[in-house]
Design a protein around this motif. Structure first.
Motif, mmCIF file in Angstrom:
data_model
loop_
_atom_site.group_PDB
_atom_site.id
_atom_site.type_symbol
_atom_site.label_atom_id
_atom_site.label_comp_id
_atom_site.label_asym_id
_atom_site.label_seq_id
_atom_site.Cartn_x
_atom_site.Cartn_y
_atom_site.Cartn_z
ATOM 1 N N GLN A 161 0.760 -1.158 -0.092
ATOM 2 C CA GLN A 161 -0.017 0.154 0.070
ATOM 3 C C GLN A 161 0.971 1.306 -0.203
ATOM 4 O OE1 GLN A 161 -2.420 -0.979 3.315
ATOM 5 N NE2 GLN A 161 -3.902 -1.719 2.360
ATOM 6 N N GLU B 65 2.060 1.881 -3.438
ATOM 7 C CA GLU B 65 0.940 2.035 -4.232
ATOM 8 C C GLU B 65 0.713 3.759 -4.153
ATOM 9 O OE1 GLU B 65 -2.161 -1.539 -4.413
ATOM 10 O OE2 GLU B 65 -2.582 0.142 -3.062
ATOM 11 N N SER C 47 -8.708 -3.656 -7.218
ATOM 12 C CA SER C 47 -9.131 -4.156 -5.872
ATOM 13 C C SER C 47 -10.478 -4.888 -5.845
ATOM 14 C CB SER C 47 -9.238 -2.910 -5.013
ATOM 15 O OG SER C 47 -10.586 -2.130 -5.343
ATOM 16 N N LYS D 121 -0.080 -8.266 -3.924
ATOM 17 C CA LYS D 121 -1.380 -7.705 -2.970
ATOM 18 C C LYS D 121 -2.319 -8.804 -3.101
ATOM 19 C CE LYS D 121 -4.256 -3.597 -2.488
ATOM 20 N NZ LYS D 121 -4.615 -2.323 -3.043
#
Length: 271
Positions: free
Chosen positions: A16, A19, A185, A253
């Protein structure tokens, strides 16, 4: 569970953080776009047409996989000590072992990209049109093999879409990257994520710009043969490295998130 819940949470935070870093846009990146307005005017039409065909090639890839599909049998070369032959077997391996396989794959593909970029850099204007589809194919193959290493089937149409989104992500601007991350996601839980159409269009625009920029610079530097040789090698190596990094992070991820979700579900069932 192969990994502890705490370890998975820590690794997810690292991804994260990566990202978040992708959202940074330097002033120099904006300024660096200006010279390519001139390149548009001087680039021969046959190169412009070749760049335009990239979108057609990607569309065909999403539908059928084309000539790019990597067989699951190649898994044995990435996990020689584990006798892994199927995607199902790869999907239950420890994530650290998956990471090592992808790192090995990345090193190999970067070497291939370096040699390929140098060889096409020698030919100047005449070999640029050959370099474009070869580099695209190498990037797609790299992402497919990364998918295999993390236990995902690149022959599944959903995975082919995911792979093209990874390719798009690397070249997109801040707005495009945010839209892509939002779409990815929800890819495994079939969420009806609201599509940000304008951001997606901008993302595809950035993909084409990225290829144009890379080969535009090559064209300029190829006026000096040695510079074309060196810059061709550097550009292609960098392109494969960027796509491999994004593919590793985004697939990693997914695998971590899936295992955390399974851990939560198992805990709920026990209760």
């Amino acid at each position: 569970m192969i990994e502890s819940n705490k370890w998975l949470q820590q690794e997810l935070k690292k991804i994260q953080s990566w990202e978040t870093d992708q959202s940074d846009l330097w002033f120099w990146e904006k300024l660096g776009r200006l010279p390519f307005k001139l390149i548009d005017k001087v680039t021969p039409s046959f190169i412009q047409n070749k760049l335009g065909s990239i979108l057609d090639e990607l569309g065909q890839y999403i539908q059928t996989g084309g000539n790019y599909l990597s067989p699951a049998s190649s898994l044995s070369s990435y996990y020689p000590e584990d006798s892994i032959h199927t995607i199902e077997e790869a999907s239950v391996l420890p994530i650290e072992k998956m990471d090592k396989a992808v790192e090995k794959l990345t090193k190999m593909r970067k070497k291939v990209a370096t040699v390929q970029g140098a060889s096409t850099g020698i030919g100047g204007l005449f070999t640029i049109s050959i370099d474009i589809p070869i580099l695209l194919g190498l990037q797609l193959k790299t992402l497919q093999d990364i998918a295999l290493c993390y236990g995902y089937d690149p022959q599944d149409k959903k995975e082919r879409i995911f792979i093209v989104k990874c390719l798009q992500f690397v070249s997109a601007d801040i707005v495009g990257k945010q839209a892509i991350l939002k779409q990815l996601s929800g890819i495994d839980n079939n969420q009806n994520t609201k599509r940000e159409v304008l951001s997606e269009i901008q993302g595809w625009r950035e993909v084409v710009f990225s290829y144009r920029d890379q080969f535009g610079w090559k064209k300029l530097f190829q006026m000096v043969p040695i510079a074309g040789f060196i810059f061709g090698a550097f550009t292609n190596r960098s392109a494969v490295n960027d796509i491999a990094e994004a593919g590793m992070m985004l697939y990693r991820k997914r695998r971590i998130t899936e295992r955390l979700s399974k851990d939560i579900l198992d805990g709920t069932n026990k209760v």
